[in-house]
Scaffold this motif. Sequence first.
Motif, PDB file in Angstrom:
ATOM      1  N   VAL A  19       0.828  -1.202   0.000  1.00 62.44           N
ATOM      2  CA  VAL A  19       0.000   0.000   0.000  1.00 62.44           C
ATOM      3  C   VAL A  19       0.865   1.254   0.000  1.00 62.44           C
ATOM      4  N   VAL A  20       1.938   1.274   0.797  1.00 57.77           N
ATOM      5  CA  VAL A  20       2.831   2.434   0.832  1.00 57.77           C
ATOM      6  C   VAL A  20       3.488   2.644  -0.526  1.00 57.77           C
ATOM      7  N   GLY A  21       3.934   1.559  -1.143  1.00 64.75           N
ATOM      8  CA  GLY A  21       4.563   1.674  -2.462  1.00 64.75           C
ATOM      9  C   GLY A  21       3.621   2.257  -3.490  1.00 64.75           C
ATOM     10  N   ALA A  92      -6.662   7.350   6.093  1.00 62.88           N
ATOM     11  CA  ALA A  92      -5.477   6.571   5.731  1.00 62.88           C
ATOM     12  C   ALA A  92      -5.381   5.316   6.588  1.00 62.88           C
ATOM     13  N   ARG A  93      -4.837   4.253   6.021  1.00 60.82           N
ATOM     14  CA  ARG A  93      -4.600   3.030   6.787  1.00 60.82           C
ATOM     15  C   ARG A  93      -3.679   3.344   7.970  1.00 60.82           C
ATOM     16  N   LEU A  98       4.803   3.801  11.714  1.00 58.68           N
ATOM     17  CA  LEU A  98       5.112   5.128  11.162  1.00 58.68           C
ATOM     18  C   LEU A  98       5.211   6.152  12.284  1.00 58.68           C
ATOM     19  N   PRO A  99       6.295   6.956  12.329  1.00 58.04           N
ATOM     20  CA  PRO A  99       6.400   8.014  13.349  1.00 58.04           C
ATOM     21  C   PRO A  99       5.218   8.975  13.262  1.00 58.04           C
ATOM     22  N   ALA A 100       4.751   9.411  14.388  1.00 61.60           N
ATOM     23  CA  ALA A 100       3.579  10.294  14.431  1.00 61.60           C
ATOM     24  C   ALA A 100       3.802  11.576  13.632  1.00 61.60           C
ATOM     25  N   VAL A 105       1.846  13.582   6.341  1.00 59.21           N
ATOM     26  CA  VAL A 105       2.353  13.237   5.014  1.00 59.21           C
ATOM     27  C   VAL A 105       1.658  11.981   4.498  1.00 59.21           C
ATOM     28  N   TRP A 106       1.542  10.985   5.357  1.00 60.76           N
ATOM     29  CA  TRP A 106       0.896   9.742   4.958  1.00 60.76           C
ATOM     30  C   TRP A 106      -0.569   9.980   4.604  1.00 60.76           C
ATOM     31  N   THR A 107      -1.238  10.817   5.367  1.00 63.10           N
ATOM     32  CA  THR A 107      -2.637  11.141   5.069  1.00 63.10           C
ATOM     33  C   THR A 107      -2.756  11.807   3.705  1.00 63.10           C
TER      34      THR A 107
END
Length: 297
Positions: A19-21, A92-93, A98-100, A105-107
């Motif tokens: 999913v990250v990729g 987001a999953r 993942l650091p808080a 960024v992930w969102t």
Amino acid sequence: MSHGLGVVAALRDAPDIVVVGFALLTQLGDFWWYLSVLTLAYAFAGIHPRLRGERVRERVAFVIAVALGALAVTYLLKLTVAHPRPPGAETARDLAWLPASLDPVWTFLATSESYTLPSGHATGSAAIYGAIALVSRWGSRRLRYGSALVLVALIALSRVVIGVHYLGDVLVGLAVGGGYLAVVWLATRGRKVKRAFSLALAVALVGMFATLTPETAAIAGATLSGRITWTIVGGRLPAFSTGTEGAVTAVVALVGAALAGGAAFAGDASVVVLFVAAAGGITLILTSPLATQRLLG
């Protein structure tokens, strides 16, 4: 109505690394990405021996016109169909490792809002990377077309993998983007840039008058500016440039890209302000080589 064919549900349990990729890969179909790349290509055209000649900037300007037209088509259809995204597309999953500090960024990478049909990433990538394959002179035709096909397919797949689109959304997007490119190509053969901007403007105006939103107003401003500006600067662009000229041109053009891109997705300003901002941004991009000539004298 559900048109996911069960694919979204089947991918919910994909490993985090997958999913990250795909969340990273999907950025290659985002408006900010291809506007930035096209802006830099336009700015630095003429520096490398194989890129010299005004015709190169003309080809890049053609792709910019296609990009704006694809964006206009996407918003016209999204707002007309008004189909909701898959459940959870705005969330987001949870990645426990993942650091808080990276959560925002992930969102940004892994979520989407607004309507879903057609997929803007699929529509835009099909039109833009297809246009690049058509007008580029790098490599063989088979290599260009094959690379574009693989990249577009992966971008489309990424939207389903990260759960922000149904499978039907991306299939429709691919058809819409490819169809729009086919219409523009038949009308211009990649050489009539003004006509390409005119087609984009026509779609953008239909979208703006059908549903006036900050986004449709910004897209209309950008396409109108592209049509008017290219009428003025087309045929007057410098064919050669030094590294310094390219760097200055890039700075000027990227300011325009930031203005146009920000206007297209700001959504919290008046339609008049965003119309003018997007128009000014595209004008800066297209006139940046001439502006550099004036600045460096």
